[in-house]
Design a protein around this motif. Sequence first.
Motif, PDB file in Angstrom:
ATOM      1  N   ALA A   1       0.832  -1.208   0.000  1.00  0.00           N
ATOM      2  CA  ALA A   1       0.000   0.000   0.000  1.00  0.00           C
ATOM      3  C   ALA A   1       0.863   1.252   0.000  1.00  0.00           C
ATOM      4  O   ALA A   1       0.550   2.245  -0.681  1.00  0.00           O
ATOM      5  CB  ALA A   1      -0.927  -0.013   1.203  1.00  0.00           C
ATOM      6  N   GLU A   2       1.956   1.224   0.746  1.00  0.00           N
ATOM      7  CA  GLU A   2       2.863   2.376   0.797  1.00  0.00           C
ATOM      8  C   GLU A   2       3.576   2.583  -0.541  1.00  0.00           C
ATOM      9  O   GLU A   2       3.885   3.719  -0.923  1.00  0.00           O
ATOM     10  CB  GLU A   2       3.889   2.176   1.914  1.00  0.00           C
ATOM     11  N   GLU A   3       3.808   1.517  -1.266  1.00  0.00           N
ATOM     12  CA  GLU A   3       4.471   1.609  -2.565  1.00  0.00           C
ATOM     13  C   GLU A   3       3.529   2.086  -3.661  1.00  0.00           C
ATOM     14  O   GLU A   3       3.963   2.457  -4.751  1.00  0.00           O
ATOM     15  CB  GLU A   3       5.062   0.253  -2.951  1.00  0.00           C
ATOM     16  N   GLY A   4       2.211   2.033  -3.380  1.00  0.00           N
ATOM     17  CA  GLY A   4       1.234   2.516  -4.344  1.00  0.00           C
ATOM     18  C   GLY A   4       1.163   1.652  -5.580  1.00  0.00           C
ATOM     19  O   GLY A   4       1.200   0.417  -5.507  1.00  0.00           O
TER      20      GLY A   4
ATOM     21  N   ARG B   1      -1.578 -13.394  -9.355  1.00  0.00           N
ATOM     22  CA  ARG B   1      -1.648 -12.084 -10.010  1.00  0.00           C
ATOM     23  C   ARG B   1      -3.033 -11.460  -9.856  1.00  0.00           C
ATOM     24  O   ARG B   1      -3.176 -10.271  -9.565  1.00  0.00           O
ATOM     25  CB  ARG B   1      -1.298 -12.221 -11.501  1.00  0.00           C
ATOM     26  N   PHE B   2      -4.047 -12.285 -10.060  1.00  0.00           N
ATOM     27  CA  PHE B   2      -5.427 -11.791  -9.997  1.00  0.00           C
ATOM     28  C   PHE B   2      -5.758 -11.302  -8.581  1.00  0.00           C
ATOM     29  O   PHE B   2      -6.324 -10.220  -8.406  1.00  0.00           O
ATOM     30  CB  PHE B   2      -6.373 -12.923 -10.416  1.00  0.00           C
ATOM     31  N   LEU B   3      -5.402 -12.100  -7.587  1.00  0.00           N
ATOM     32  CA  LEU B   3      -5.693 -11.740  -6.202  1.00  0.00           C
ATOM     33  C   LEU B   3      -4.882 -10.522  -5.774  1.00  0.00           C
ATOM     34  O   LEU B   3      -5.403  -9.619  -5.098  1.00  0.00           O
ATOM     35  CB  LEU B   3      -5.383 -12.937  -5.299  1.00  0.00           C
ATOM     36  N   ALA B   4      -3.615 -10.463  -6.172  1.00  0.00           N
ATOM     37  CA  ALA B   4      -2.762  -9.326  -5.798  1.00  0.00           C
ATOM     38  C   ALA B   4      -3.297  -8.028  -6.382  1.00  0.00           C
ATOM     39  O   ALA B   4      -3.297  -6.983  -5.715  1.00  0.00           O
ATOM     40  CB  ALA B   4      -1.331  -9.569  -6.272  1.00  0.00           C
ATOM     41  N   PHE B   5      -3.754  -8.082  -7.622  1.00  0.00           N
ATOM     42  CA  PHE B   5      -4.316  -6.884  -8.246  1.00  0.00           C
ATOM     43  C   PHE B   5      -5.512  -6.378  -7.451  1.00  0.00           C
ATOM     44  O   PHE B   5      -5.620  -5.174  -7.157  1.00  0.00           O
ATOM     45  CB  PHE B   5      -4.729  -7.199  -9.687  1.00  0.00           C
ATOM     46  N   SER B   6      -6.424  -7.275  -7.094  1.00  0.00           N
ATOM     47  CA  SER B   6      -7.625  -6.878  -6.346  1.00  0.00           C
ATOM     48  C   SER B   6      -7.254  -6.308  -4.983  1.00  0.00           C
ATOM     49  O   SER B   6      -7.794  -5.273  -4.557  1.00  0.00           O
ATOM     50  CB  SER B   6      -8.558  -8.084  -6.180  1.00  0.00           C
ATOM     51  N   LEU B   7      -6.327  -6.968  -4.282  1.00  0.00           N
ATOM     52  CA  LEU B   7      -5.930  -6.503  -2.954  1.00  0.00           C
ATOM     53  C   LEU B   7      -5.263  -5.130  -3.021  1.00  0.00           C
ATOM     54  O   LEU B   7      -5.520  -4.263  -2.173  1.00  0.00           O
ATOM     55  CB  LEU B   7      -4.975  -7.511  -2.319  1.00  0.00           C
ATOM     56  N   LEU B   8      -4.421  -4.929  -4.036  1.00  0.00           N
ATOM     57  CA  LEU B   8      -3.717  -3.654  -4.141  1.00  0.00           C
ATOM     58  C   LEU B   8      -4.677  -2.521  -4.485  1.00  0.00           C
ATOM     59  O   LEU B   8      -4.597  -1.426  -3.904  1.00  0.00           O
ATOM     60  CB  LEU B   8      -2.617  -3.750  -5.195  1.00  0.00           C
ATOM     61  N   GLN B   9      -5.599  -2.781  -5.412  1.00  0.00           N
ATOM     62  CA  GLN B   9      -6.535  -1.728  -5.803  1.00  0.00           C
ATOM     63  C   GLN B   9      -7.422  -1.301  -4.636  1.00  0.00           C
ATOM     64  O   GLN B   9      -7.812  -0.135  -4.540  1.00  0.00           O
ATOM     65  CB  GLN B   9      -7.384  -2.184  -6.988  1.00  0.00           C
TER      66      GLN B   9
ATOM     67  N   GLN C   1      -6.418  -0.900  -1.800  1.00  0.00           N
ATOM     68  CA  GLN C   1      -5.574  -0.023  -0.998  1.00  0.00           C
ATOM     69  C   GLN C   1      -5.307   1.318  -1.683  1.00  0.00           C
ATOM     70  O   GLN C   1      -5.227   2.347  -1.008  1.00  0.00           O
ATOM     71  CB  GLN C   1      -4.233  -0.711  -0.706  1.00  0.00           C
ATOM     72  N   VAL C   2      -5.143   1.321  -3.008  1.00  0.00           N
ATOM     73  CA  VAL C   2      -4.671   2.528  -3.689  1.00  0.00           C
ATOM     74  C   VAL C   2      -5.746   3.252  -4.491  1.00  0.00           C
ATOM     75  O   VAL C   2      -5.595   4.457  -4.763  1.00  0.00           O
ATOM     76  CB  VAL C   2      -3.476   2.194  -4.616  1.00  0.00           C
ATOM     77  N   ASP C   3      -6.804   2.578  -4.890  1.00  0.00           N
ATOM     78  CA  ASP C   3      -7.864   3.237  -5.642  1.00  0.00           C
ATOM     79  C   ASP C   3      -8.841   3.897  -4.662  1.00  0.00           C
ATOM     80  O   ASP C   3      -9.407   3.213  -3.800  1.00  0.00           O
ATOM     81  CB  ASP C   3      -8.606   2.227  -6.519  1.00  0.00           C
ATOM     82  N   PRO C   4      -9.071   5.206  -4.756  1.00  0.00           N
ATOM     83  CA  PRO C   4      -9.928   5.892  -3.781  1.00  0.00           C
ATOM     84  C   PRO C   4     -11.339   5.315  -3.684  1.00  0.00           C
ATOM     85  O   PRO C   4     -11.881   5.155  -2.589  1.00  0.00           O
ATOM     86  CB  PRO C   4      -9.948   7.337  -4.291  1.00  0.00           C
ATOM     87  N   SER C   5     -11.935   4.987  -4.827  1.00  0.00           N
ATOM     88  CA  SER C   5     -13.302   4.451  -4.806  1.00  0.00           C
ATOM     89  C   SER C   5     -13.359   3.099  -4.105  1.00  0.00           C
ATOM     90  O   SER C   5     -14.220   2.858  -3.254  1.00  0.00           O
ATOM     91  CB  SER C   5     -13.833   4.321  -6.239  1.00  0.00           C
ATOM     92  N   LEU C   6     -12.433   2.222  -4.467  1.00  0.00           N
ATOM     93  CA  LEU C   6     -12.412   0.898  -3.851  1.00  0.00           C
ATOM     94  C   LEU C   6     -12.061   0.972  -2.368  1.00  0.00           C
ATOM     95  O   LEU C   6     -12.615   0.234  -1.554  1.00  0.00           O
ATOM     96  CB  LEU C   6     -11.423  -0.007  -4.582  1.00  0.00           C
ATOM     97  N   ARG C   7     -11.149   1.872  -2.034  1.00  0.00           N
ATOM     98  CA  ARG C   7     -10.772   2.018  -0.625  1.00  0.00           C
ATOM     99  C   ARG C   7     -11.969   2.474   0.204  1.00  0.00           C
ATOM    100  O   ARG C   7     -12.209   1.967   1.307  1.00  0.00           O
ATOM    101  CB  ARG C   7      -9.614   2.998  -0.495  1.00  0.00           C
TER     102      ARG C   7
ATOM    103  N   GLN D   1     -20.572  -3.079  -6.558  1.00  0.00           N
ATOM    104  CA  GLN D   1     -19.907  -1.838  -6.959  1.00  0.00           C
ATOM    105  C   GLN D   1     -18.388  -2.032  -7.028  1.00  0.00           C
ATOM    106  O   GLN D   1     -17.729  -1.510  -7.937  1.00  0.00           O
ATOM    107  CB  GLN D   1     -20.250  -0.726  -5.969  1.00  0.00           C
ATOM    108  N   GLN D   2     -17.838  -2.784  -6.067  1.00  0.00           N
ATOM    109  CA  GLN D   2     -16.401  -3.049  -6.107  1.00  0.00           C
ATOM    110  C   GLN D   2     -16.028  -3.825  -7.365  1.00  0.00           C
ATOM    111  O   GLN D   2     -15.005  -3.544  -8.007  1.00  0.00           O
ATOM    112  CB  GLN D   2     -15.970  -3.826  -4.858  1.00  0.00           C
ATOM    113  N   SER D   3     -16.844  -4.799  -7.711  1.00  0.00           N
ATOM    114  CA  SER D   3     -16.573  -5.605  -8.902  1.00  0.00           C
ATOM    115  C   SER D   3     -16.595  -4.743 -10.162  1.00  0.00           C
ATOM    116  O   SER D   3     -15.725  -4.874 -11.035  1.00  0.00           O
ATOM    117  CB  SER D   3     -17.603  -6.735  -9.013  1.00  0.00           C
ATOM    118  N   ALA D   4     -17.580  -3.860 -10.245  1.00  0.00           N
ATOM    119  CA  ALA D   4     -17.683  -2.996 -11.421  1.00  0.00           C
ATOM    120  C   ALA D   4     -16.471  -2.071 -11.524  1.00  0.00           C
ATOM    121  O   ALA D   4     -15.946  -1.830 -12.621  1.00  0.00           O
ATOM    122  CB  ALA D   4     -18.973  -2.170 -11.345  1.00  0.00           C
ATOM    123  N   ARG D   5     -16.017  -1.566 -10.386  1.00  0.00           N
ATOM    124  CA  ARG D   5     -14.849  -0.685 -10.400  1.00  0.00           C
ATOM    125  C   ARG D   5     -13.579  -1.448 -10.788  1.00  0.00           C
ATOM    126  O   ARG D   5     -12.764  -0.958 -11.578  1.00  0.00           O
ATOM    127  CB  ARG D   5     -14.675  -0.029  -9.026  1.00  0.00           C
ATOM    128  N   LEU D   6     -13.395  -2.644 -10.252  1.00  0.00           N
ATOM    129  CA  LEU D   6     -12.228  -3.451 -10.611  1.00  0.00           C
ATOM    130  C   LEU D   6     -12.196  -3.728 -12.112  1.00  0.00           C
ATOM    131  O   LEU D   6     -11.129  -3.715 -12.734  1.00  0.00           O
ATOM    132  CB  LEU D   6     -12.235  -4.767  -9.829  1.00  0.00           C
TER     133      LEU D   6
END
Length: 418
Positions: A74-77, A115-123, A125-131, A162-167
């Motif tokens: 999350a800190e690495e963005g 890869r798929f799980l890491a992408f979802s977990l990172l988003q 943390q870093v995407d304002p809408s998902l966060r 909504q999270q799914s649509a944003r991802l």
Amino acid sequence: MSLLVHYRCPHCGASREGSSEAGWVRCQHCAAVIGFDFQAWLASPRYAAFLREASKPETMASWATYQRLTTQAAEEGARGLATMEQAADLMLTLLPVSAPDEVSTNPTYRATWRRFLAFSLLQQQVDPSLRALSAALQRRLGALDFRSPLPTLEFAIENLTQQSARLAELEPPDDPDGLSWPVRLRVSLSQFLTAYLPWLSEDAQRVVLERIYGKDALEDTGGADVLGMYLDWSCPACGLASLQARAVTEYTCPGCMFRAPIAHDGASLPELAVRCARCGGPITLGRGERERACSHCQTWHRRMDVTGEVERDFANEVKRQIASKHGLVIDALPRDGTPGLVVTPQTRRALQLTGLARIAAWYGALVPASRVRRLVERTLGPLSPSLLSELEATAREDGHDAARPVFAELAKAFTGRR
């Protein structure tokens, strides 16, 4: 009510394959993931192994590493995907329900899932809408009212949608199972929602399962509810009707303290005869049998249930280990049970009132007041103002303050308050 699910593949219309004892359900024709049955997972050998591993010091240390990696990512963005992949790989090992079983045997499949799980977990943390969506969901789940969970779960369905649509808008990696985002959402909902089924009323269970599998996939086979978190048990010594958690290692009366063993005979699952939803052929699930394929068209049918047997066996295993460590011997309960307090015609009612006051205090925040009322009436007959006064006085004398909201709710039936 006992619910039976007729699994059908949303891709090709074929039936599911093999046993779902590990939770994941796949199509037998195209191998697509159909959904996840949390109750099957709770009854599986893999869950038993998970319980044994979860309590080990090295497992706890691995979870600490997972938390450190997710924080670092999350800190690495946006540059944190590689770090989050390390965290995702740990999750796939530590939490088997996060992905199908093949991730433990197929390196290529595991890599796509990582890869798929890491992408979802990172988003998240870093995407304002998902966060924001994730934080809102956690707040709502943290305030879950177990007496009426459906409104919170309906909120969760909308939030996760909504999270799914944003991802889907964020150019995610390919789905590891080749699923479209709507189908992946339904599978994800099955992972999340079926964990809460035992807390729901029978009608709410149907609402949730219909949301996952569709109305045509469910059949009410009648009979007793076998999916609740608690079962009703009547003490053979004093006659008190009480709640007993499905995972308890023995029945214990909260009134007279009579103790009885729990039989491992599948008693909660009686023999069941149904018709196949696809071809109409007869199917008979034997006593204790959770699922069976139609002998004509091979469509699989599974009744939704939770027995607590795995947790019960694990708890008994832990007790034996502790007893052995301290040189103690745990005597098995006699088949007919062990008496607690002396029950006589003179003491029976007082013991029953005490037990009901305890039930209201212990379970009042977990079950609707109507469930407590049913236990009262099974034990002492129709609830009346005078009986309610007796219960309130018993709770007050025994110091069960937590019972007061339950009895206040029951009093509305006589005062007309809303």
